[in-house]
Design an enzyme around this catalytic site. Structure first.
Site, PDB file in Angstrom:
ATOM      1  N   ASP A 227       0.817  -1.214   0.000  1.00 38.62           N
ATOM      2  CA  ASP A 227       0.000   0.000   0.000  1.00 38.62           C
ATOM      3  C   ASP A 227       0.851   1.263   0.000  1.00 38.62           C
ATOM      4  O   ASP A 227       2.009   1.272   0.387  1.00 38.62           O
ATOM      5  CB  ASP A 227      -0.923   0.013   1.222  1.00 38.62           C
ATOM      6  N   GLU A 228       0.239   2.337  -0.456  1.00 39.96           N
ATOM      7  CA  GLU A 228       0.733   3.709  -0.343  1.00 39.96           C
ATOM      8  C   GLU A 228       2.174   3.896  -0.818  1.00 39.96           C
ATOM      9  O   GLU A 228       3.002   4.508  -0.139  1.00 39.96           O
ATOM     10  CB  GLU A 228       0.587   4.202   1.102  1.00 39.96           C
ATOM     11  N   VAL A 229       2.463   3.402  -2.005  1.00 38.88           N
ATOM     12  CA  VAL A 229       3.748   3.721  -2.630  1.00 38.88           C
ATOM     13  C   VAL A 229       3.647   5.157  -3.152  1.00 38.88           C
ATOM     14  O   VAL A 229       2.819   5.465  -4.006  1.00 38.88           O
ATOM     15  CB  VAL A 229       4.073   2.742  -3.765  1.00 38.88           C
TER      16      VAL A 229
END
Length: 583
Positions: free
Chosen positions: A338-340
């Site tokens: 998640d959330e790169v």
């Protein structure tokens, strides 16, 4: 009418019982408040009454190490708990001889605790003609669920147990869990043991352990000891191999699987203490002054992402994956994803060169997934990723990189919409929608010198600085239908759900109250649904039962928060918005 809502195989003897009770009316828990939480799928009580539990009461069970541990635990509990309900059940105490024995029979003693294991059970407590109760289940894990139900039917001093009833029970969803983040704040092992114990009471079966993040790396890995050696908050804020073994074994004894999550390639700033050469944008200020949100380096303080273009990255990651898989036997491995954040990668010179040659950030993520996914699946693991790997608007991979037979996606954004998008792409899904299931929401923001709090009196506070506010009440959680908007075929791809407590503003001092009894609300909704036999939402009826169940959890050592004043419990129905006896 007597019926089973969900199909499962029955032996001929159980089918006979099923047919015999076809004309037995169901008894509401409001009329006869013997709490069982979560509510069983089928609960028959022809003439509600109770019987004394013999002081010499015993449980007979086939030999299995985990079942025997559970039997010993529950036997002590039913004989010594002496729970006194907030409202005394209006039950006739029969003059029959006390209940002497609970006989457990198991069809398959060898079924491992894994996703999809049969948790169904059948419990019969006679009112006359026998001093034996019976509990039958296909597996040890189903028998544990039945033992929990039996324990909740026992109350008072001397011990009394509800009698003359038959319960046939099976969960609606196979995957029912809790995410706990132990990176942002540390939780000692004894707190995790208490969490597992409370999960078992609520028939939740998956502890999704978000072990590491950018803030700290508390897990000691044999092949990479420096990750915790330099990445943990302190020497006494680590989880050793022995700690993990204890937790996994404890989970088995309580019927709770532990699914580890080592988030990557983002959320890994803590790795930079040991391996700065494989981490991009490490230890930078997360949101540069005057920069737009799109130009941040992380979505919260604590920066750092793995560099997928560095060969050294995969040397370390391979060791991490193999160690974690060896420590955690579960068939699921959560690989994060998640959330790169684009800007964190863009500041790295090697990535800048790649992008200057018409490469994309999505291709870089694909390089990482293509290099790590086979490593995990080669260890006979099904990989769970957060939805971002497929649904992020900027950095995502092609579905061809994520084979549905090896990959499960976990949703957390946009409620039912993202669940729909995932199942429409053919993936099994675990639902953790932040709109409904995030237990950390509603406590404001945690970053310092936040100007949004400096507003004139009378200003609308909005969500109070919490990105996922407001606070998710138990009613919000209970009423959420995780297959909302899905077709029948799509609904079959939903494995279940997990409530989540991320720990920016949580630690052991508030763990119990943040999780319970709100997680109990999800537990019932995923076990037997949130609707009655007519299809009507049953949250009004559930309120009194949840009050009583919360009180019982507290007496069992779980610091669950109250949901109403005690006056409401003592005056059933008077705290509803509509009087239950007024049409």
């Amino acid at each position: 009418m007597c019926y089973t809502k969900f199909a499962f195989s029955l032996s001929l003897s159980l089918i006979s019982i099923f047919i015999l009770c076809s004309s037995i009316p169901e008894i509401s828990a409001v009329e006869y408040p013997i709490n069982v939480w979560p509510k069983p799928t089928t609960f028959h009580w022809t003439s509600p009454q109770a019987i004394l539990l013999s002081p010499n009461f015993a449980i007979s069970n086939p030999d299995n190490r985990y079942l025997t541990a559970a039997v010993n635990r529950y036997l002590r509990q039913v004989l010594k708990e002496n729970h006194q309900p907030l409202i005394e059940p209006p039950l006739h105490l029969t003059s029959e001889s006390p209940l002497q024995l609970l006989i457990i029979t198991i069809t398959d003693l060898t079924s491992p605790l894994t996703h999809g294991v049969d948790e169904s059970y059948n419990l019969t407590i006679p009112s006359s003609g026998s001093t034996n109760a019976t509990l039958s289940a296909h597996t040890v894990w189903g028998a544990m669920c039945g033992l929990e139900t039996f324990s909740q039917l026992v109350y008072s001093k001397p011990s009394i147990v509800a009698s003359g009833l038959y319960i046939s029970d099976v969960p609606l969803f196979k995957h029912r869990g809790i995410v706990l983040d132990t990176s942002r704040n540390y939780y000692p092992v004894e707190d995790l043991l208490r969490l597992i114990k409370a999960m078992s009471m609520n028939k939740l079966n998956v502890f999704h352990w978000h072990i590491t993040d950018s803030q700290s790396f508390p897990l000691v890995l044999p092949s990479e000891p420096e990750l915790a050696g330099k990445g943990a908050y302190s020497e006494d804020m680590k989880y050793t191999v022995e700690d993990v073994k204890l937790l996994v074994e404890f989970g088995m004894e309580y019927g709770v699987r532990i699914v580890p999550e080592i988030d990557m390639p983002a959320h890994i700033g803590s790795w930079a203490e040991a391996y700065p050469e494989i981490v991009t944008c490490a230890n930078m200020f997360w949101w540069p002054a005057e920069a737009k949100w799109a130009d941040r380096f992380a979505s919260e303080p604590g920066t750092g992402q793995l560099n997928p273009l560095s060969p050294k990255t995969y040397e370390v990651v391979k060791n991490v994956i193999e160690d974690v898989a060896n420590m955690f036997p579960d068939s699921f491995y959560h690989a994060g994803g998640d959330e790169v954040v684009p800007n964190c990668w863009k500041v790295d010179p090697s990535i800048q060169t790649f992008l200057s040659k018409n490469g994309t950030l999505g291709q870089i993520l694909e390089i990482f997934v293509n290099s790590t996914l086979p490593c995990i699946t080669s260890l006979n693991r099904t990989v769970v990723y957060w939805e971002d790997v497929l649904l992020d608007s900027i950095i995502k991979v092609s579905p061809s990189v994520l084979p549905p037979e090896n990959v499960i996606l976990q949703t957390w954004n946009n409620g039912p919409d993202n669940t729909k998008r995932v199942v429409a792409s053919g993936y099994h899904v675990i639902v953790s929608s932040s709109d409904y299931y995030y237990l950390d929401c509603g406590h404001g923001g945690f970053v310092g010198n936040d100007s949004q709090y400096d507003q004139p009196p009378g200003t609308d506070p909005g969500n109070g600085g919490s990105w996922c506010g407001p606070f998710k009440t138990w009613q919000t959680i209970y009423n959420y239908d995780i297959t909302y908007g899905l077709s029948e075929i799509e609904s079959k791809l939903v494995l279940g759900g997990e409530v989540a407590l991320f720990s920016e503003q949580a630690d052991p001092s508030v763990m119990d109250s943040r999780i319970w009894p709100r997680a109990s609300a999800m537990a019932e909704a995923l076990w037997s649904g949130n609707r009655d036999e007519t299809g009507k939402k049953r949250y009004a009826e559930a309120t009194d039962r949840l009050n009583e169940w919360r009180y019982r959890m507290v007496t069992r050592g779980i610091g669950a928060e109250p949901i109403q004043p005690l006056w409401c419990v003592k005056n059933p129905g008077m705290c509803n918005t509509v009087h239950p006896f007024v049409s």
